[in-house]
Design a protein around this motif. Structure first.
Motif, short mmCIF file in Angstrom:
data_model
loop_
_atom_site.label_atom_id
_atom_site.label_comp_id
_atom_site.label_asym_id
_atom_site.label_seq_id
_atom_site.Cartn_x
_atom_site.Cartn_y
_atom_site.Cartn_z
N THR A 1 43.46 25.11 35.07
CA THR A 1 42.71 24.72 33.87
C THR A 1 41.26 25.15 33.98
OG1 THR A 1 42.30 22.53 34.82
CG2 THR A 1 44.20 22.76 33.35
N ASP A 2 40.84 25.58 35.18
CA ASP A 2 39.50 26.14 35.35
C ASP A 2 39.49 26.98 36.61
OD1 ASP A 2 36.90 26.74 34.82
OD2 ASP A 2 36.11 24.71 35.11
N TYR A 3 38.52 27.89 36.70
CA TYR A 3 38.39 28.71 37.90
C TYR A 3 37.93 27.87 39.08
CZ TYR A 3 38.72 32.84 34.85
OH TYR A 3 39.14 33.78 33.95
N GLU A 4 38.50 28.18 40.26
CA GLU A 4 38.14 27.44 41.47
C GLU A 4 37.03 28.12 42.25
OE1 GLU A 4 41.25 28.66 40.92
OE2 GLU A 4 42.41 26.89 40.35
N GLY A 5 36.79 29.41 42.00
CA GLY A 5 35.78 30.17 42.73
C GLY A 5 35.10 31.18 41.84
N ARG A 6 34.34 32.09 42.48
CA ARG A 6 33.56 33.07 41.72
C ARG A 6 34.15 34.47 41.77
NH1 ARG A 6 30.17 30.35 38.55
NH2 ARG A 6 29.40 32.44 38.09
N THR A 7 34.87 34.81 42.85
CA THR A 7 35.34 36.19 43.03
C THR A 7 36.81 36.34 42.67
OG1 THR A 7 36.09 35.97 45.32
CG2 THR A 7 33.72 36.34 44.97
N LEU A 8 37.24 37.59 42.55
CA LEU A 8 38.65 37.86 42.27
C LEU A 8 39.52 37.39 43.42
CD1 LEU A 8 40.90 39.00 40.56
CD2 LEU A 8 40.31 41.30 41.38
N ARG A 9 39.07 37.55 44.65
CA ARG A 9 39.85 37.04 45.79
C ARG A 9 39.97 35.52 45.73
NH1 ARG A 9 41.23 40.53 49.77
NH2 ARG A 9 40.33 42.61 49.54
N ASP A 10 38.91 34.85 45.29
CA ASP A 10 39.00 33.40 45.12
C ASP A 10 40.10 33.05 44.13
OD1 ASP A 10 36.83 32.94 46.81
OD2 ASP A 10 35.37 32.86 45.18
#
Length: 419
Positions: free
Chosen positions: A402-411
């Motif tokens: 429901t939301d992004y957990e990190g900042r990068t694509l690997r995250d």
């Protein structure tokens, strides 16, 4: 609820993935050269919390016959790294992945371009490695013809090794690369990526393609019509990783899926039927011919069966997939061309949000996928429909963030940061 959640990519393709998408009354016909159109698509995917947007590329026309080439959904389009650099400034979280060929680039320049995109975006870049299978592309680079499949993949193996060395800081004055195809003296003039290294993506499904993916890839895009095909590919690729001292979860396998979704099943079926009616037979047969690597398919009766074909030196796995489907479903050339034109051999689902979520969940939880590369039939309508109808249903089931957990694509992908 489940702790494991599927990954989603939004596969951008000008007017849409259906070959006749540009003829749809709600399609944006000049999408290929409208940056505002791509910004809208990327923002739609980001608002829906997709892991990435993905742009493929071919360094040449999609069809030798210019009259046919001009009647497809991707007859014009931006060079994708340039496009993704623009999208990096208009988004903040979503991953940015592009195709670039190992046959018509050099490792140092490609590594520098993708690492630059990675820094521009704050660690959101990915490279989709392809070897290029089109004689049309080969003719644009002074080549005498398409190189044999095995030779293209041997070059790709060394190419990926050099790029990884540059990204990981392994190539310096004490450790220069001098190989069969490439010689690289200097390290890159950039620091390491915010995510350790840009994400490495691959789409080859032949024997050598699978081995290269098991050795180098972080993400694998693939095509599979049936659950059994998808599960067999998934199991085989994950098994191969042990030979390269890698864990199964080090690669995310994301088959392509072409959904047509609506509030009711009847409405979805009607939408799909309308799209199919837009396909000219000559365009459908030409597209099928290019993927089968046969130039004279038009000579055979269009309502007859597919002829016996020699093994391709182009897209071996896609040729095998199409031939298998034609035999399994007893399809004529016309029927096969019309079916293929809808998603170029990828899995297609037509139905309501719940029906589509059911199908995706079955493959995800059944060990046939870690996620999906979503291929909307036409833009922006089908991406909007998937984002507003299917994504909330997946979220309700606990299958998607429901939301992004990190900042990068690997995250986003849950991938380890390279040492």
């Amino acid at each position: 609820m489940t702790a494991r959640q599927m990954k989603l990519g939004a596969f951008l393709w000008a007017t849409g993935h259906h070959i006749a998408a540009w003829r749809h009354p709600k399609a944006h016909v000049t999408a290929g050269i409208d940056i505002d159109h791509y910004i809208q698509l990327a923002r739609t995917a980001e608002a829906a919390k997709f892991d990435m947007v993905f742009c493929e590329d071919a360094a040449g026309l999609r069809e030798a016959n210019i009259d046919i080439a001009s009647q497809t959904s991707r007859s014009i389009g931006f060079e994708p790294i340039s496009l993704l650099s623009a999208l990096a400034a208009q988004t903040s979280r979503i991953g940015l992945v592009s195709t670039a060929s190992t046959s018509y680039n050099e490792p140092y320049g490609l590594a520098r371009a993708f690492l630059s995109l990675d820094h521009l975006s704050g660690g959101r870049a990915g490279w989709n490695l392809v070897t290029s299978a089109s004689p049309i592309e080969a003719a644009n680079f002074g080549s005498t013809g398409l190189k044999p499949h095995a030779d293209r993949y041997e070059r790709a193996r060394e190419f990926a090794e050099v790029v990884a060395g540059l990204w990981h800081g392994k190539l310096d004055e004490a450790s220069r690369h001098a190989g069969q195809s490439f010689s690289v003296r200097d390290p890159l003039d950039l620091p390491r990526s915010p995510q350790g290294a840009p994400v490495m993506v691959q789409a080859g499904a032949s024997e050598v393609g699978r081995d290269l993916a098991a050795r180098t890839a972080d993400v694998v895009f693939t095509a599979a019509q049936t659950f059994e095909e998808a599960r067999a590919f998934y199991d085989d690729l994950k098994r191969r990783m042990a030979a390269y001292e890698r864990e199964p979860d080090d690669i995310k396998i994301m088959p392509g899926v072409a959904p047509v979704v609506a509030e009711t099943d009847a409405e979805a079926q009607e939408k799909y039927a309308e799209l199919q009616e837009l396909i000219p037979d000559d365009v459908g047969v030409a597209l099928l011919s290019s993927y089968l690597s046969i130039s004279d398919l038009w000579r055979y009766p269009i309502d007859g069966p597919l002829p016996q074909l020699p093994e391709s030196e182009g897209m071996k796995s896609r040729q095998a997939l199409v031939i298998e489907q034609s035999r399994r479903d007893n399809l004529s050339i016309r029927q096969l061309a019309r079916h293929f034109a809808g998603a170029r051999g990828h899995w297609r689902i037509v139905g309501t949000a719940a029906q589509i979520a059911d199908e995706l969940q079955a493959r995800f939880e059944g060990g046939a996928a870690d996620g999906f590369n979503v291929m909307p039939s036409y833009f922006p309508g089908e991406l909007d429909a998937f984002a507003t109808l299917v994504v909330p249903e997946l979220q309700r089931r606990g299958l998607f963030r429901t939301d992004y957990e990190g900042r990068t694509l690997r995250d986003h992908l849950g991938l380890k940061r390279p040492a």
